[in-house]
Design an enzyme around this catalytic site. Sequence first.
Site, mmCIF file in Angstrom:
data_model
loop_
_atom_site.group_PDB
_atom_site.id
_atom_site.type_symbol
_atom_site.label_atom_id
_atom_site.label_comp_id
_atom_site.label_asym_id
_atom_site.label_seq_id
_atom_site.Cartn_x
_atom_site.Cartn_y
_atom_site.Cartn_z
ATOM 1 N N PHE A 3 -43.288 -13.119 4.931
ATOM 2 C CA PHE A 3 -44.293 -12.476 5.775
ATOM 3 C C PHE A 3 -44.654 -13.302 7.000
ATOM 4 O O PHE A 3 -44.847 -14.511 6.899
ATOM 5 C CB PHE A 3 -45.565 -12.215 4.961
ATOM 6 C CG PHE A 3 -45.297 -11.452 3.699
ATOM 7 C CD1 PHE A 3 -44.808 -10.156 3.778
ATOM 8 C CD2 PHE A 3 -45.513 -12.013 2.451
ATOM 9 C CE1 PHE A 3 -44.537 -9.423 2.609
ATOM 10 C CE2 PHE A 3 -45.251 -11.294 1.291
ATOM 11 C CZ PHE A 3 -44.767 -10.009 1.363
ATOM 12 N N ASP A 10 -47.687 -13.392 9.022
ATOM 13 C CA ASP A 10 -49.025 -12.795 8.927
ATOM 14 C C ASP A 10 -49.668 -12.549 10.284
ATOM 15 O O ASP A 10 -50.534 -11.701 10.412
ATOM 16 C CB ASP A 10 -49.935 -13.701 8.075
ATOM 17 C CG ASP A 10 -49.698 -13.493 6.578
ATOM 18 O OD1 ASP A 10 -49.224 -12.411 6.203
ATOM 19 O OD2 ASP A 10 -49.981 -14.412 5.796
ATOM 20 N N GLY A 18 -51.414 -9.339 12.116
ATOM 21 C CA GLY A 18 -52.553 -9.658 12.991
ATOM 22 C C GLY A 18 -53.515 -10.606 12.289
ATOM 23 O O GLY A 18 -54.265 -10.176 11.396
ATOM 24 N N LEU A 54 -56.972 -9.499 13.142
ATOM 25 C CA LEU A 54 -57.310 -8.160 12.629
ATOM 26 C C LEU A 54 -57.814 -8.245 11.188
ATOM 27 O O LEU A 54 -58.635 -7.449 10.758
ATOM 28 C CB LEU A 54 -56.032 -7.309 12.695
ATOM 29 C CG LEU A 54 -56.154 -5.797 12.751
ATOM 30 C CD1 LEU A 54 -57.082 -5.349 13.864
ATOM 31 C CD2 LEU A 54 -54.763 -5.185 12.954
ATOM 32 N N TYR A 86 -54.351 -13.763 0.139
ATOM 33 C CA TYR A 86 -54.731 -15.107 0.574
ATOM 34 C C TYR A 86 -55.876 -15.098 1.554
ATOM 35 O O TYR A 86 -55.988 -14.213 2.388
ATOM 36 C CB TYR A 86 -53.547 -15.814 1.262
ATOM 37 C CG TYR A 86 -52.810 -16.720 0.322
ATOM 38 C CD1 TYR A 86 -53.379 -17.914 -0.103
ATOM 39 C CD2 TYR A 86 -51.555 -16.376 -0.152
ATOM 40 C CE1 TYR A 86 -52.705 -18.739 -0.989
ATOM 41 C CE2 TYR A 86 -50.879 -17.200 -1.031
ATOM 42 C CZ TYR A 86 -51.456 -18.372 -1.451
ATOM 43 O OH TYR A 86 -50.798 -19.175 -2.323
ATOM 44 N N HIS A 104 -46.313 -21.889 3.102
ATOM 45 C CA HIS A 104 -47.227 -21.409 4.149
ATOM 46 C C HIS A 104 -46.970 -22.292 5.372
ATOM 47 O O HIS A 104 -47.119 -23.518 5.276
ATOM 48 C CB HIS A 104 -48.692 -21.592 3.755
ATOM 49 C CG HIS A 104 -49.081 -20.957 2.460
ATOM 50 N ND1 HIS A 104 -49.719 -19.742 2.386
ATOM 51 C CD2 HIS A 104 -48.930 -21.368 1.181
ATOM 52 C CE1 HIS A 104 -49.951 -19.432 1.114
ATOM 53 N NE2 HIS A 104 -49.476 -20.409 0.360
ATOM 54 N N ASP A 115 -51.971 -25.643 24.111
ATOM 55 C CA ASP A 115 -51.680 -25.876 25.525
ATOM 56 C C ASP A 115 -52.608 -26.977 26.017
ATOM 57 O O ASP A 115 -53.692 -26.720 26.532
ATOM 58 C CB ASP A 115 -51.874 -24.573 26.313
ATOM 59 C CG ASP A 115 -51.506 -24.746 27.774
ATOM 60 O OD1 ASP A 115 -51.207 -25.887 28.196
ATOM 61 O OD2 ASP A 115 -51.515 -23.725 28.495
ATOM 62 N N ILE A 155 -47.250 -28.503 30.133
ATOM 63 C CA ILE A 155 -46.545 -28.314 28.860
ATOM 64 C C ILE A 155 -47.463 -27.792 27.755
ATOM 65 O O ILE A 155 -48.680 -27.934 27.809
ATOM 66 C CB ILE A 155 -45.850 -29.615 28.377
ATOM 67 C CG1 ILE A 155 -46.845 -30.782 28.235
ATOM 68 C CG2 ILE A 155 -44.698 -29.973 29.297
ATOM 69 C CD1 ILE A 155 -46.249 -32.063 27.677
ATOM 70 N N HIS A 182 -45.664 -24.472 -1.680
ATOM 71 C CA HIS A 182 -46.665 -24.137 -2.700
ATOM 72 C C HIS A 182 -46.002 -23.859 -4.055
ATOM 73 O O HIS A 182 -45.472 -22.774 -4.288
ATOM 74 C CB HIS A 182 -47.498 -22.949 -2.237
ATOM 75 C CG HIS A 182 -48.764 -22.774 -3.008
ATOM 76 N ND1 HIS A 182 -49.806 -22.008 -2.568
ATOM 77 C CD2 HIS A 182 -49.175 -23.273 -4.197
ATOM 78 C CE1 HIS A 182 -50.784 -22.029 -3.458
ATOM 79 N NE2 HIS A 182 -50.414 -22.793 -4.453
#
Lengths: 668, 668
Positions: free
Chosen positions: B314, B316, B321, B324, B404, B463, B470, B611, B621
Amino acid sequence: MVRSRMASMLSISVLLLLLLSWFTPISSHPLDPLTPAEIATVRRVILSSPIAVSSASFAFHYVGLDEPDKAQVLSWLHRRPPRRALVLARADSETHELVVDVGLAALISDRVHRGAGFPILTLEEQAAAVSLPLSYPPFVESVRRRGVALADVVCSTFTKGWFGEAGRARRRLVVACFVAGETVNLYVRPIEGVTVLVDLDEMRIVEYRDRVAPPVPKAEGTDYRASTKNLPWSKPGAVLQPAGKGFQVDGHFIRWSNWEFHLSYDARAGLIVSLASVHDAQKSTSRRVLYRGFVSELFVPYMDPVEEWYFRTFFDSGEYGFGLWASPLQPAADCPANAEYIDGYYAGQDGKPVKLPQVFCIFERNSGDVAWRHTEFGFPGQLIREVEPEVSLVVRMVAALGNYDYVTDWEFKASGSIKVVVSLTGILEVKGTNYTHADQIPAGLDPHGSLLAENTMAIYHDHFITYHLDLDIDGSNNTFVKSKLKPTRVTGGSVPRRSYWTVVREEAKTEADARVEMGSVPAELLVVNPNKKTKMGNAVGYRLISNSAPAASLLADDDYPETRAGYLKKQVWVTPYNKSEKWAAGLYVDNSRGDDTLEIWSQRTIENTDIVLWHTIGFHHIPYQEDFPVMPLLSGGFELRPSNFFESNPLMNSSATGQVYTTCTCIA
Amino acid sequence: MVRSRMASMLSISVLLLLLLSWFTPISSHPLDPLTPAEIATVRRVILSSPIAVSSASFAFHYVGLDEPDKAQVLSWLHRRPPRRALVLARADSETHELVVDVGLAALISDRVHRGAGFPILTLEEQAAAVSLPLSYPPFVESVRRRGVALADVVCSTFTKGWFGEAGRARRRLVVACFVAGETVNLYVRPIEGVTVLVDLDEMRIVEYRDRVAPPVPKAEGTDYRASTKNLPWSKPGAVLQPAGKGFQVDGHFIRWSNWEFHLSYDARAGLIVSLASVHDAQKSTSRRVLYRGFVSELFVPYMDPVEEWYFRTFFDSGEYGFGLWASPLQPAADCPANAEYIDGYYAGQDGKPVKLPQVFCIFERNSGDVAWRHTEFGFPGQLIREVEPEVSLVVRMVAALGNYDYVTDWEFKASGSIKVVVSLTGILEVKGTNYTHADQIPAGLDPHGSLLAENTMAIYHDHFITYHLDLDIDGSNNTFVKSKLKPTRVTGGSVPRRSYWTVVREEAKTEADARVEMGSVPAELLVVNPNKKTKMGNAVGYRLISNSAPAASLLADDDYPETRAGYLKKQVWVTPYNKSEKWAAGLYVDNSRGDDTLEIWSQRTIENTDIVLWHTIGFHHIPYQEDFPVMPLLSGGFELRPSNFFESNPLMNSSATGQVYTTCTCIA
């Protein structure tokens, strides 16, 4: 590097002169540190013994509990082990290992140590040594030539290490001096180029050299006291615990939430956690986790091979005493306002007990983190959101070994985890230099450090803090396991996936199997009890999780400091339990020759037996300008985390503290 | 794995139906997230455009700020950049990239994406997909055969990844189902062996298979709600700040101590920290540190190649999102009582603004640690002991991606450090199995996981949380430097020391030079401004310090998930700033084919230019029984620490908060 603090300790400590009596009170637990009365008994016994009486000189270098063997401690409810003190003393230039039965007030053993190395330096001899240069005419002249007022000079002791010298060693150390004057930050104002060699047994200067004289760095901008600043330091908010503290101090036992452990002070190790057990609510029983844990050694080698610096390879525990240099903690600053404090006692060179007030603090931490949480969006029309705020218990000691301050924390969590953190702060060890700008350093010349201020080169160095962790996971017999992650190809072709990783368990059979350079291969490191399984059939264990980048010694194998600290090529070692193997660099580290170290012992079988895990937290320290004049905290550490120890998350079965706190929004 | 939360969000969120108006208020800063009014404007513009009007189906998949170019942001005081929104929408099975000028209320760009990959799944389409099996007769029959009540079944969406399928891709995902019933912990009760494939554009089941039927694990002992326990969770003590909070929230700017930064919410990235600057008291000026920092991607691959699991890899952030799925924070639990909260807004599939209440919290942490300290024993008769307690500022978001929960913290320190922590908690993804004891697993058979309860195999997984950092260290043009520690032989023989280490600086010239597998060689990693020096001549910089063991992807190079996430072989990458390069795994990650990733872009020069540092916190895990039924927090992170950025320790020149707290011992 270490400054003698005898003088100031006299002013802040209470010298307890206790009535000597033939009756020494029985301590409440075999692992309790010696009480002031017990130290006084030990002193009386030894000073009246032939060894002391017949010696022209006699000095106590270490007095501490002669810890009973583990079997005796674990069975002491049935039979109380004799209460004994271990004394390391110097009598007429010989080192004696003396054992005193405190209950009987009798000297029961005297062994002269004839091998390499000397015991911990006493505070008193260091205080005497640092005063020698101030009345030594060549030094007085060196100071005068540099235009420094003698009254502003403060000296400090630097162990000399061992660099291949053969034959009978002498107890010699280097005294290096600094200029305080307009600042209390003496360490950043070295009198560079001067080497003063002191023979400690003769207590006189035996060599003197003034080789180069770069300027003494200026005092401006180096003082760190709030009183010299216009700005107040920040003060933290206070923690409100309307229901009171969640922990109890019962003698040397601390009880909090599902944890119980014993806390004791030792002049060499500092803070010792013993007999840590966690209550298992599902099993309605207390289960053993850690028999003893403490800082075994702290090695700090510097990386400048110049005459005044090459020997600076300090063993802060074995040479100076990590506990002896503990700082009394400042309430509401070193620890939060809700902390409790515990005093410690060590023996002076004369054997008398000296109180080290507020040497440990204990407090409940409310970090603002959660212990666990979950939000469930899956049920239409419901928001399930369950969150447990984290409260943990912290036990802290700070050792201020001259310029550096080490904050050492043991944090206990209701989840069953023990987190160990060591934080570096305090002052860098700097070298005087002619440079006032980096551009002046010739291309190709190695400055061996960072230019942090005018005439101030902070030398590259390492800090290696080695912990002795005698884990007893649900019992004494344990096995060290590496759960290696093995990349694997998918075979068969029924799915288009081509790879995954799986776990290959390797049980360490011998000490050699258990030496680990962390980060070299992906693996989890566990100590398991192979004799206990969970209901599901998994071996009961704890695992070691590093919370900092691994660092190993970068010294050459044939170099002398490496010989003395060869165990630092690996971050993890496992040994079978042996009461006498407490010190990774040996019992006698001053002038040691590497013949009594973790690396030397380490050749035995360790499967399903009582084992000790040794783990080093390392820092390669390249200094930066922010580390000047006092460095902000830099932390590293590890977590011992239950791993199939419980049947399920223990937070589901108990609240962290067993009491309800008020969570009022108390912001004024 | 993600559950659709549309239904519950409807119940907890306020759908702000705002009056549409031709006038959109001008936002206070170019980086502020879109306001509800702006989202409404965007919706109106797009729904009235020919694209939406002429399409049979139209769905908003992403609506967010079309971030102005950095040069425009940094100069906006002189010239305000136009306020623009980026919309990713699906119209008649095509993906459109739409740019709306919010001020002009005009659609200014429409590009159809013809490459691989699809935008973030909408909450609404996931809610629709998970309801399909419940009325699909073969599934109803599968449920009946397992003896489960259909009313107890809850389903969840699982992206299908890409495994080499050629040709035009379809938007398909797997719906997997669970049994809640007597527990709310549905994830630990999978209906294993059933695969439901849904075509999202057609919104129908296109494949169905019921392969095996191990028992559904039992509900007992899996619920995690306090209301199901007799014990109350622990409640933390409250922090008393009689002088009030030390931080100010001014629009989206947060000001605290010597820090100022901008905080914004994005449906994909979640929490974005922008324009973080630190005040330098010595220079009396504010200096730039971090232009933008956020979670760029979160990759979670599982390690079981069986039919129902091999595709579980996945992304995520890019597929679901990260913002989200943020959880509204629970006051006095997710964050301490002295926290303030900020709301966020995203656009629903219909383009309407949806409020995500209390999506961030901000609080001052009083951890009980010190910021710096020193005890000086060197002056006879004096105990100099100076300690500054640490107060820091924490900004937090929690994303609850199905099972999670990820707690993501940004902690700002007055020392100039920024600490980033990500903590894993919530529920494991488990596979139903026939095994009820580990001994039943045949020798030589790889279970691909840990047996945590009867019929409950928790599958091995990783994970990988990748941060886009930046950094603009004291200006835009920076260089990435590796300060490598080089073991060195002592030559010459004037001292008996044989070795030391020194520092060799390597400036990265190209992106290839800057790829680092952390821990492989001892080195410090810095971002410096080669155009700025300290007074002493050191390049101004910050360094990256890892606070957890490094973890890299262990998947084979030719495996499909690895193709999509090849950047995970290294923990550090550096790229030249490019406004469009925000997402490590690409802009369109659902069904991506690895043609738009950090690894692909990364072929350019990066010396003394603007950069971006990319850093991954990784966890391999292996589940343990303590992770069941909800796992205690497991944390990792890193520190961005000033390294020759300041002339000296900034704590010497300012107090952490500029105010004095009461340090009363307020224990009742």
